[in-house]
Design an enzyme around this catalytic site. Structure first.
Site, short mmCIF file in Angstrom:
data_model
loop_
_atom_site.label_atom_id
_atom_site.label_comp_id
_atom_site.label_asym_id
_atom_site.label_seq_id
_atom_site.Cartn_x
_atom_site.Cartn_y
_atom_site.Cartn_z
CG ASP A 1 -2.31 0.27 0.99
OD1 ASP A 1 -2.59 1.36 0.48
OD2 ASP A 1 -3.14 -0.62 1.27
CG ASP B 1 -4.70 5.03 1.34
OD1 ASP B 1 -5.58 4.19 1.52
OD2 ASP B 1 -4.60 6.07 2.01
CD GLU C 1 -9.07 4.26 -1.39
OE1 GLU C 1 -9.96 3.83 -0.66
OE2 GLU C 1 -8.18 5.02 -0.96
CG HIS D 1 -9.02 -2.44 3.72
ND1 HIS D 1 -8.80 -2.23 2.39
CD2 HIS D 1 -8.64 -1.29 4.33
CE1 HIS D 1 -8.31 -1.03 2.20
NE2 HIS D 1 -8.19 -0.43 3.36
CG ASP D 2 -11.44 1.00 3.20
OD1 ASP D 2 -11.00 0.85 4.35
OD2 ASP D 2 -10.80 1.56 2.28
#
Ligand code: GLC
Length: 602
Positions: free
Chosen positions: A98, A222, A279, A351-352
């Site tokens: 990430d 990210d 993202e 994961h969100d």
């Protein structure tokens, strides 16, 4: 579109804290990941993205990095990381980390130095402002936008009224100072880095290159769209009684992120031929080619159209549930938008987000269907998103059909975003019961519960006390049991990855054109993939009822059936599909229509 080495791969996201705990401290770790590389290989995974394992206070579970060049001891050591890279390489797998560079942690040394001397070099690494108090009459500074200006709790006029993603004002008092404030669009322990400062960009590029030189294949990037702010800061019309506005309002006006992204690509990713996936939530109309075209800022970006569908800035209780037809139109419109431009990254969860099977299969169906049909529905959803054009990603646990976790009270929730959403809802007078139900539907904890490896205590994830509650469903849904069951969700995922890589079909499944099929029939999700001389039809009866559906051409071969073993009623012209039955078929005659048909109503 230029062909790339990663187009024919299958990607997987690991949330390290919840993947596999090798040392019994209740927290997943890098040695645990190494132990499971063979498992991932067997599943058909080639690219592995690790959510952050850098040194961090874990205020936002690692998305608050205090040292980009070190591994957090809770996850292991740099030697472990090097071993992971080497072991993955042996298995022809690629590790992606990430890249969290919109912000760092307030415990990063840059921020510590900025606190010591806000007017010095490191003050320029962040957005720091020396502020004045409003005068007694409450009037604000002239240039702060008199209508919408807001003050800090102790009366300082803030430079803008944006609301942080995790709730509250984006301005926080700089530790050790009375009248200095810093900007954080996420949590207050995540101060935003000032990308306008060339020194900051240099530091970031140096760090990226350091990791790529080590053998990393690339990065998941990210929250990257947030690096460009509207400057000078300004206020917008508030959208809640708190007097603040959603950050997306500012992002709509922010222009010029492309020059940062292009520079980062040229200085880091391009020379290393790195794989990158952004993202990106808020790209603007017409920007797709710049983001993921042949010379895009990134290799790929995630399709979040279905993720954000129905979301309301007013709060989680106002989010609308997504129907199968809504889901289909999101999926299909992204396919059409990206056609000929680039390779999108397809997901049903991360994961969100809540678990995909708990969101995209109508919850009322999940509750009322017999077990066998529930499993068929999970496989149906998997098939649909796996064979549209783009790179398929599996999020840990998805391959065994993990579901949302039931919450009995807000005390059971760890996720900072859920806690903020709870406060907003309660503040608006929403009952505890309704607010908890909304948290249950949307909480990030749903996807963060530990991986369910087996039915033994700790779900085979840990020999100790898990850092986050294990989903009580683990005794029924776990890998060990599914490995031995040929009809399991897990074994079906293996078939999905194998089919995508099958030399007889991969050209069509990877590069073939996408064409919707039966798009006007409610609760059918179907499409054709066409390449020279070959057509593949994915046809899903995405509801509980049995239906007869027309075929566009006779079937040459059924390649995959989520109810394999059950008799199939099929003629040249149509096929009878029981609830959620889904087929992947190679069509005869190159799949061109050989007769006309009318579509049945549901
Ligand atoms: C991204 C991450 C999320 C994190 C946020 C701030 O959206 O996926 O988990 O909280 O950025 O870094």
């Amino acid at each position: 579109m230029k062909r790339q080495w990663w187009h024919d791969k299958v990607a997987y996201q690991i949330y390290p804290k919840s993947f596999y705990d090798s040392d019994g401290d209740g927290i997943g770790d890098i040695p645990g990941i190494i132990e499971k590389l063979d498992y991932l290989k067997d599943l058909g995974v080639d690219i592995i993205w690790l959510s952050p394992v850098y040194r961090s206070p874990l205020a936002d579970q690692g998305y608050d990095i205090s040292d980009y060049y070190n591994i957090d001891p809770r996850f292991g050591t740099m030697e472990d990381m090097d071993r992971l890279l080497a072991e993955a390489k042996k298995r022809n797998q690629h590790i992606v980390m990430d890249l969290v560079v919109n912000h760092c942690s307030d415990e990063h040394e840059w921020f510590q130095k900025a606190c010591r001397d806000p007017e010095g070099e490191y003050g320029q690494y962040f957005y720091l402002r020396k502020l004045k108090k409003a005068d007694k009459a409450g009037t604000m500074q002239k240039d702060a936008g008199p209508d919408y200006s807001v003050c800090s709790p102790d009366g300082y006029v803030l430079p803008c009224n944006w609301r942080s993603y995790f709730g509250g004002q984006v301005w926080e008092k700089l530790p050790g100072h009375e009248d200095w404030f810093y900007l954080h669009v996420f949590h207050k322990k995540q101060p935003d880095l000032n990308w306008e400062n060339p020194k900051v960009r240099e530091e970031i590029y140096r760090m990226i290159n350091w990791w790529l030189d080590k053998g990393l294949a690339g990065f998941r990037i990210d929250a990257i769209i947030n690096i460009k702010k509207v400057l000078p800061f300004c206020n917008y019309a508030p959208d809640r009684p708190d007097g603040l506005c959603d950050i997306s309002r500012m992002l709509r006006d922010a222009s010029g992120v492309g020059s940062f992204l292009g520079e980062m690509r040229d200085r880091t990713f391009a020379p290393h031929q790195a794989f990158t996936v952004g993202e990106v939530f808020n790209e603007k109309e017409g920007e797709l080619p710049a983001f993921i075209g042949d010379h895009g800022y990134f290799s790929s970006m995630f399709d979040f159209s279905e993720t954000v569908w129905g979301n309301s800035p007013a709060g989680w209780h106002k989010h609308k549930g997504i129907t199968p037809d809504n889901y289909r139109s999101c999926l299909f419109s992204m396919q059409q938008k990206t056609a000929g431009i680039g390779f999108i990254s397809n997901i049903i969860e991360n994961h969100d987000e809540p678990r995909g099977v708990s969101r995209y299969i109508p919850p009322e169906d999940m509750q009322s269907m017999p077990e066998e049909m529930r499993i068929a529905a999970k496989k149906a959803l998997a098939t649909i998103y796996f064979f549209v054009k783009g790179l398929p990603w599996i999020y840990q646990g998805q391959e065994i059909g993990m579901e949302n976790i039931p919450f009995n009270s807000i005390e059971e929730v760890d996720d900072i975003a859920s806690l903020d959403a709870w406060n907003v809802m309660r503040g608006e007078g929403i009952s505890a019961e309704e607010a908890l139900a909304a948290v249950g539907r949307h909480s990030r904890d749903n996807a963060r519960t530990p991986f369910q490896w087996s039915a033994s205590p700790g779900a085979g994830f840990t020999a100790g006390t898990p850092w986050l509650r294990i989903n009580p469903g683990y005794t029924e849904i776990n890998l060990e049991q599914q490995m031995h069951d040929p009809a399991s969700v897990f074994n079906y995922y293996k078939k999905l990855t194998a089919l995508r890589k099958d030399p007889l079909f991969c050209e069509t499944l990877i590069y073939g054109d996408f064409e919707p099929y039966l798009e006007d029939v409610s609760r059918v999700i179907a499409y054709l993939r066409r390449a020279a001389g070959q057509t593949i039809l994915v046809l899903s009866n995405y509801c509980k009822e049995t239906r007869s559906l027309p075929l566009p051409a006779p079937v040459k071969k059924v390649l995959l059936d989520n109810c394999a073993g059950s008799p199939l009623q099929i003629t040249e012209k149509d096929v009878v599909l029981t609830g959620y039955r889904t087929l992947v078929m190679e069509m005869l005659n190159g799949g061109s229509l050989c007769y006309s048909f009318s579509t049945p109503a549901l």
